[in-house]
Write a protein that holds these residues in place. Structure first.
Motif, PDB file in Angstrom:
ATOM      1  N   GLN A 128      96.092  25.021   0.014  1.00  0.00           N
ATOM      2  CA  GLN A 128      96.636  26.348  -0.264  1.00  0.00           C
ATOM      3  C   GLN A 128      98.164  26.365  -0.208  1.00  0.00           C
ATOM      4  O   GLN A 128      98.816  27.053  -0.998  1.00  0.00           O
ATOM      5  CB  GLN A 128      96.052  27.379   0.716  1.00  0.00           C
ATOM      6  N   ALA A 129      98.729  25.597   0.699  1.00  0.00           N
ATOM      7  CA  ALA A 129     100.196  25.533   0.791  1.00  0.00           C
ATOM      8  C   ALA A 129     100.770  25.013  -0.525  1.00  0.00           C
ATOM      9  O   ALA A 129     101.774  25.533  -1.027  1.00  0.00           O
ATOM     10  CB  ALA A 129     100.619  24.653   1.962  1.00  0.00           C
ATOM     11  N   LEU A 130     100.117  24.010  -1.108  1.00  0.00           N
ATOM     12  CA  LEU A 130     100.582  23.491  -2.404  1.00  0.00           C
ATOM     13  C   LEU A 130     100.427  24.553  -3.484  1.00  0.00           C
ATOM     14  O   LEU A 130     101.330  24.784  -4.291  1.00  0.00           O
ATOM     15  CB  LEU A 130      99.790  22.245  -2.805  1.00  0.00           C
ATOM     16  N   ALA A 131      99.270  25.210  -3.503  1.00  0.00           N
ATOM     17  CA  ALA A 131      99.018  26.238  -4.515  1.00  0.00           C
ATOM     18  C   ALA A 131     100.074  27.337  -4.411  1.00  0.00           C
ATOM     19  O   ALA A 131     100.512  27.896  -5.419  1.00  0.00           O
ATOM     20  CB  ALA A 131      97.609  26.813  -4.339  1.00  0.00           C
ATOM     21  N   ASP A 132     100.526  27.640  -3.208  1.00  0.00           N
ATOM     22  CA  ASP A 132     101.518  28.697  -3.009  1.00  0.00           C
ATOM     23  C   ASP A 132     102.948  28.235  -3.268  1.00  0.00           C
ATOM     24  O   ASP A 132     103.832  29.055  -3.483  1.00  0.00           O
ATOM     25  CB  ASP A 132     101.436  29.247  -1.574  1.00  0.00           C
ATOM     26  N   PHE A 133     103.186  26.927  -3.217  1.00  0.00           N
ATOM     27  CA  PHE A 133     104.576  26.451  -3.260  1.00  0.00           C
ATOM     28  C   PHE A 133     104.985  25.771  -4.569  1.00  0.00           C
ATOM     29  O   PHE A 133     106.119  25.916  -5.026  1.00  0.00           O
ATOM     30  CB  PHE A 133     104.817  25.457  -2.117  1.00  0.00           C
ATOM     31  N   LEU A 134     104.081  25.011  -5.185  1.00  0.00           N
ATOM     32  CA  LEU A 134     104.460  24.078  -6.253  1.00  0.00           C
ATOM     33  C   LEU A 134     105.229  24.712  -7.405  1.00  0.00           C
ATOM     34  O   LEU A 134     104.874  25.785  -7.895  1.00  0.00           O
ATOM     35  CB  LEU A 134     103.220  23.398  -6.830  1.00  0.00           C
ATOM     36  N   GLN A 135     106.295  24.021  -7.840  1.00  0.00           N
ATOM     37  CA  GLN A 135     107.095  24.406  -9.006  1.00  0.00           C
ATOM     38  C   GLN A 135     106.581  23.596 -10.209  1.00  0.00           C
ATOM     39  O   GLN A 135     105.927  22.571 -10.027  1.00  0.00           O
ATOM     40  CB  GLN A 135     108.566  24.062  -8.764  1.00  0.00           C
ATOM     41  N   PRO A 136     106.926  24.042 -11.423  1.00  0.00           N
ATOM     42  CA  PRO A 136     106.394  23.380 -12.625  1.00  0.00           C
ATOM     43  C   PRO A 136     106.693  21.875 -12.741  1.00  0.00           C
ATOM     44  O   PRO A 136     105.907  21.145 -13.311  1.00  0.00           O
ATOM     45  CB  PRO A 136     107.069  24.124 -13.773  1.00  0.00           C
ATOM     46  N   ASN A 137     107.816  21.399 -12.186  1.00  0.00           N
ATOM     47  CA  ASN A 137     108.135  19.970 -12.341  1.00  0.00           C
ATOM     48  C   ASN A 137     107.690  19.133 -11.148  1.00  0.00           C
ATOM     49  O   ASN A 137     108.208  18.064 -10.904  1.00  0.00           O
ATOM     50  CB  ASN A 137     109.643  19.800 -12.539  1.00  0.00           C
ATOM     51  N   GLN A 138     106.717  19.644 -10.387  1.00  0.00           N
ATOM     52  CA  GLN A 138     106.291  18.935  -9.175  1.00  0.00           C
ATOM     53  C   GLN A 138     104.802  18.573  -9.202  1.00  0.00           C
ATOM     54  O   GLN A 138     104.002  19.305  -9.778  1.00  0.00           O
ATOM     55  CB  GLN A 138     106.566  19.807  -7.936  1.00  0.00           C
TER      56      GLN A 138
END
Ligand SMILES: *Cc1c(COP(=O)(O)O)cnc(C)c1O
Length: 437
Positions: A366-376
């Motif tokens: 969930q932390a990734l789902a909430d944080f990730l930017q398009p180039n990551q």
């Protein structure tokens, strides 16, 4: 290499001393005197190397001065006799599965490595070493399985009667050999008190060589850096890191796993950002937001291996970044989730992708789902197999969607062998005194 204490009030010690003692004399945590860089060219071809090959290269940087190369290779290859694959969940989120070891949780890696390293340092010492562990579940099973069959070491696992799940209990009460399970008529705190009192008892320490297998031990902590390099290698192998930054999300309680990731980054592993995923136990989350660190008693959650109110490895993070809140909060972003949110994540990820998270891994996802930017590209550490938390997970996705792995099921079939104990220290002492092991 010498190891210093994060409290800096006691002289540095050798690796052997750090492993045998666990905690420094001033109650600080041991830190390696140097964190060596890996040659940048190593990362050009890392995708062609196996997990064991990668881990051996990393291990040499930590332990190469203190352990001969042949033995170190043997210890690393034996510890990592199981895979730690990266599995695709969505277009940009991957799971690093750390649950393919004997007890289906990441603590297997550190526990086995520590068992082998301790045994290496004890050498042909004829004197039996006694490892005492108090457990509320997971640590006991990882330590018992890690030390199973290791010569010269006897493990005594103390656990509170009736307060450990059947699956967890079966993982340390059915082993036999050099593992004894002690069912204590009391609470987890009683178990911990018995162990702590034993370490302070003069007579016991004169007659027996006692040690702990606590998760703050450098031999359990440092090997956790290995699998971050493997995550990078496997993602590179899949071709998903081209022109993209890597973000690593770590479900955290005592912060040992995450700190080992920060060590990997110091060694040169290209990680752009770490995420610390917490449940409602949020002291580090608060620290990252406010620079105030206020440890407090833990609260119970469904991700119970992260129910920690005063994370011991936080001292290592502070030391690593020289107490700079600015630096720490730029490398590390904090996230926290309620039981409700954790259930929601398990349900949504399963219905949308077919992947079943355990309650800890769900926080990482969930932390990734909430944080990730398009180039990551993001990878989260899936720290335990969902079947270890059957009750919660089955409630969310339905029991028919749960598979109990063979390895877990076979523990449950074995006969339980325990020694019953009251919560009185004198009885524990009588049990330990020489002549029996
Ligand atoms: C121990 C544990 C954690 C927390 O790891 P720390 O190194 O203490 O932060 C997370 N998930 C599971 C399943 C665990 O057993």
């Amino acid at each position: 290499m010498m190891y210093y204490s994060t409290n800096k009030k006691t002289p540095s010690v050798t690796l052997k001393q750090a492993v045998v003692k666990g905690l420094a004399a001033d109650n600080g945590l041991f830190m390696p005197g140097r964190i060596e860089k890996i040659e940048p060219s190593f990362f050009d071809n890392i995708q062609h190397l196996s997990f064991q090959e990668i881990a051996f290269e990393v291990a040499k940087k930590f332990f190469g001065e203190d352990v001969d190369e042949v033995s170190l290779k043997e210890i690393v290859y034996d510890t990592l006799a199981f895979d730690c694959p990266v599995v695709k969940i969505t277009d940009d989120i991957y799971s690093l599965e750390l649950f393919h070891g004997p007890t289906l949780a990441f603590k297997d890696v550190g526990a086995r490595f520590m068992a082998r390293l301790l045994s290496y340092f004890l050498g042909d010492n004829q004197k039996q070493v006694h490892v005492l562990v108090a457990t509320s579940g997971d640590t006991g099973s990882a330590v018992a399985n890690g030390f199973l069959g290791v010569e010269g070491i006897h493990v005594h696992v103390l656990y509170p009667k009736g307060k450990v799940s059947k699956i967890q209990e079966s993982q340390f009460t059915t082993l036999g050999q050099n593992i004894t399970a002690l069912e204590v008529d009391g609470t987890f705190d009683d178990c911990q008190r018995l162990v702590k009192t034993a370490f302070l008892d003069e007579e016991l320490n004169k007659k027996l060589m006692l040690t702990s297998a606590n998760s703050i031990n450098v031999a359990r902590f440092l090997p956790q850096a290995f699998y971050y390099f493997n995550a990078y290698a496997r993602l590179k192998e899949k071709g998903v890191l081209e022109n993209r930054d890597l973000v690593v999300s770590v479900p955290s309680g005592n912060f040992g796993n995450l700190t080992a990731g920060l060590f990997a980054r110091e060694m040169g592993l290209p990680v752009a950002q770490f995420l610390a995923a917490n449940n409602q136990n949020d002291v580090v989350y608060e620290y990252l937001k406010t620079s105030e660190y206020n440890p407090r008693p833990s609260v119970e959650t469904i991700a119970n291996a992260m129910d920690v109110g005063a994370p011991s490895n936080f001292a290592r993070i502070l030391d690593l970044f020289k107490h700079s809140h600015e630096k720490i909060s730029s490398v590390l972003k904090g996230f926290r989730y309620s039981n409700e949110q954790i259930r929601e994540t398990i349900k949504n990820v399963f219905s949308q992708t077919g992947y079943l998270c355990d309650p800890h891994g769900a926080c990482g996802y969930q932390a990734l789902a909430d944080f990730l930017q398009p180039n990551q590209t993001g990878v989260f550490l899936e720290t335990a197999h969902p079947a270890k938390f059957t009750e919660t997970v089955a409630q969310v996705v339905g029991a028919s969607n749960m598979e109990i792995p063979q390895r877990l099921a076979s523990f449950l079939k074995e006969d339980k062998q325990v020694k019953k104990l009251g919560n009185d220290f004198q009885d524990f002492k009588k049990y330990l005194l020489p002549g029996k092991f």
